[in-house]
Write a protein that holds these residues in place. Structure first.
Motif, PDB file in Angstrom:
ATOM      1  N   TYR A   1      17.287  -3.407 -44.217  1.00 47.76           N
ATOM      2  CA  TYR A   1      16.078  -4.210 -44.378  1.00 47.76           C
ATOM      3  C   TYR A   1      16.242  -5.500 -43.586  1.00 47.76           C
ATOM      4  O   TYR A   1      17.349  -5.991 -43.394  1.00 47.76           O
ATOM      5  CB  TYR A   1      15.853  -4.568 -45.854  1.00 47.76           C
ATOM      6  CG  TYR A   1      15.489  -3.394 -46.704  1.00 47.76           C
ATOM      7  CD1 TYR A   1      14.156  -3.015 -46.872  1.00 47.76           C
ATOM      8  CD2 TYR A   1      16.471  -2.656 -47.349  1.00 47.76           C
ATOM      9  CE1 TYR A   1      13.822  -1.929 -47.653  1.00 47.76           C
ATOM     10  CE2 TYR A   1      16.144  -1.567 -48.135  1.00 47.76           C
ATOM     11  CZ  TYR A   1      14.817  -1.212 -48.283  1.00 47.76           C
ATOM     12  OH  TYR A   1      14.484  -0.128 -49.061  1.00 47.76           O
ATOM     13  N   HIS A   2      15.122  -6.041 -43.171  1.00 49.56           N
ATOM     14  CA  HIS A   2      15.083  -7.318 -42.472  1.00 49.56           C
ATOM     15  C   HIS A   2      14.408  -8.321 -43.390  1.00 49.56           C
ATOM     16  O   HIS A   2      13.340  -8.030 -43.944  1.00 49.56           O
ATOM     17  CB  HIS A   2      14.325  -7.192 -41.155  1.00 49.56           C
ATOM     18  CG  HIS A   2      14.948  -6.191 -40.245  1.00 49.56           C
ATOM     19  ND1 HIS A   2      14.669  -4.850 -40.322  1.00 49.56           N
ATOM     20  CD2 HIS A   2      15.875  -6.333 -39.292  1.00 49.56           C
ATOM     21  CE1 HIS A   2      15.391  -4.204 -39.422  1.00 49.56           C
ATOM     22  NE2 HIS A   2      16.132  -5.077 -38.779  1.00 49.56           N
TER      23      HIS A   2
ATOM     24  N   LYS B   1      19.558   1.498 -46.907  1.00 43.51           N
ATOM     25  CA  LYS B   1      18.605   1.364 -45.811  1.00 43.51           C
ATOM     26  C   LYS B   1      18.747  -0.058 -45.284  1.00 43.51           C
ATOM     27  O   LYS B   1      18.996  -0.985 -46.060  1.00 43.51           O
ATOM     28  CB  LYS B   1      17.191   1.612 -46.350  1.00 43.51           C
ATOM     29  CG  LYS B   1      16.082   1.379 -45.361  1.00 43.51           C
ATOM     30  CD  LYS B   1      14.735   1.655 -46.028  1.00 43.51           C
ATOM     31  CE  LYS B   1      13.590   1.185 -45.152  1.00 43.51           C
ATOM     32  NZ  LYS B   1      12.287   1.396 -45.807  1.00 43.51           N
TER      33      LYS B   1
ATOM     34  N   GLU C   1      19.663  -9.306 -41.793  1.00 44.69           N
ATOM     35  CA  GLU C   1      19.593  -7.871 -42.058  1.00 44.69           C
ATOM     36  C   GLU C   1      20.516  -7.595 -43.230  1.00 44.69           C
ATOM     37  O   GLU C   1      21.580  -8.203 -43.350  1.00 44.69           O
ATOM     38  CB  GLU C   1      20.082  -7.055 -40.865  1.00 44.69           C
ATOM     39  CG  GLU C   1      19.250  -7.190 -39.629  1.00 44.69           C
ATOM     40  CD  GLU C   1      19.835  -6.418 -38.456  1.00 44.69           C
ATOM     41  OE1 GLU C   1      19.079  -6.173 -37.510  1.00 44.69           O
ATOM     42  OE2 GLU C   1      21.047  -6.068 -38.489  1.00 44.69           O
TER      43      GLU C   1
ATOM     44  N   LEU D   1      12.065  -9.572 -48.243  1.00 47.89           N
ATOM     45  CA  LEU D   1      12.315  -8.435 -47.344  1.00 47.89           C
ATOM     46  C   LEU D   1      11.023  -8.120 -46.604  1.00 47.89           C
ATOM     47  O   LEU D   1      10.032  -7.674 -47.192  1.00 47.89           O
ATOM     48  CB  LEU D   1      12.807  -7.223 -48.144  1.00 47.89           C
ATOM     49  CG  LEU D   1      14.147  -7.418 -48.843  1.00 47.89           C
ATOM     50  CD1 LEU D   1      14.484  -6.191 -49.668  1.00 47.89           C
ATOM     51  CD2 LEU D   1      15.246  -7.728 -47.837  1.00 47.89           C
TER      52      LEU D   1
ATOM     53  N   ASP E   1      10.212  -5.864 -44.375  1.00 42.82           N
ATOM     54  CA  ASP E   1       9.797  -4.488 -44.097  1.00 42.82           C
ATOM     55  C   ASP E   1       9.821  -3.574 -45.317  1.00 42.82           C
ATOM     56  O   ASP E   1       9.741  -2.364 -45.191  1.00 42.82           O
ATOM     57  CB  ASP E   1      10.614  -3.884 -42.947  1.00 42.82           C
ATOM     58  CG  ASP E   1      12.100  -4.174 -43.039  1.00 42.82           C
ATOM     59  OD1 ASP E   1      12.560  -4.691 -44.070  1.00 42.82           O
ATOM     60  OD2 ASP E   1      12.801  -3.885 -42.059  1.00 42.82           O
ATOM     61  N   ALA E   2       9.895  -4.128 -46.509  1.00 44.85           N
ATOM     62  CA  ALA E   2       9.758  -3.339 -47.730  1.00 44.85           C
ATOM     63  C   ALA E   2       8.266  -3.247 -48.056  1.00 44.85           C
ATOM     64  O   ALA E   2       7.571  -4.262 -48.107  1.00 44.85           O
ATOM     65  CB  ALA E   2      10.515  -3.989 -48.885  1.00 44.85           C
TER      66      ALA E   2
END
Length: 134
Positions: A5-6, A3, A17, A101, A103-104
């Motif tokens: 991630y940012h 996936k 990313e 991270l 957006d986790a």
């Protein structure tokens, strides 16, 4: 399954990313710097890592055998990723800080498998006897 991630440092000057399969494994190490930083990391290949901002804001620290490049934001001091070379990992790799991270989700992070390395004794093929403090 990978996936995208940012990730970023605290002030946002450095961002990236990374395509990661976090369910495939994350790790913690007990070497002197990982222990002090309480590093929690995942490995990305160069093809799966893209610096999106902040190249000029990155500082570097190396110690010991100078194998790993410990990077940090010169503005806020946060180490959101590092890089190194290891033939067992296919050559160059990036060590991504899980805690950076953006957006986790908390639920996702809580479910991740964690492995351990005895970096203090240069035994990356086994876990240290004690891992509760890592």
């Amino acid at each position: 399954m990978k996936k995208t991630y940012h990730g970023s440092c605290h002030c946002g000057a450095v961002s990236y990313e990374a395509d990661l399969d976090l369910q495939g494994g994350t790790f913690k190490c007990n070497c002197s710097i990982c222990k002090k930083k309480r590093n929690w990391l995942a490995v990305a290949t160069p093809a799966d890592f893209r610096l999106t901002a902040g190249e000029d804001s990155i500082g570097e620290y190396q110690f010991g055998p100078r194998i790993l490049h410990h990077l940090f934001c010169k503005n806020c001091g946060i180490s959101s990723f590092n890089w190194g070379e290891n033939p067992a990992l296919g050559g160059k790799f990036y060590a991504i800080s899980i805690n950076c991270l953006d957006d986790a989700t908390d639920e996702e992070l809580a479910s991740l498998p964690v492995g351990y390395f005895d970096g203090r004794d240069d035994r990356f093929d086994r876990a240290p006897e004690e891992t509760r403090y890592l």
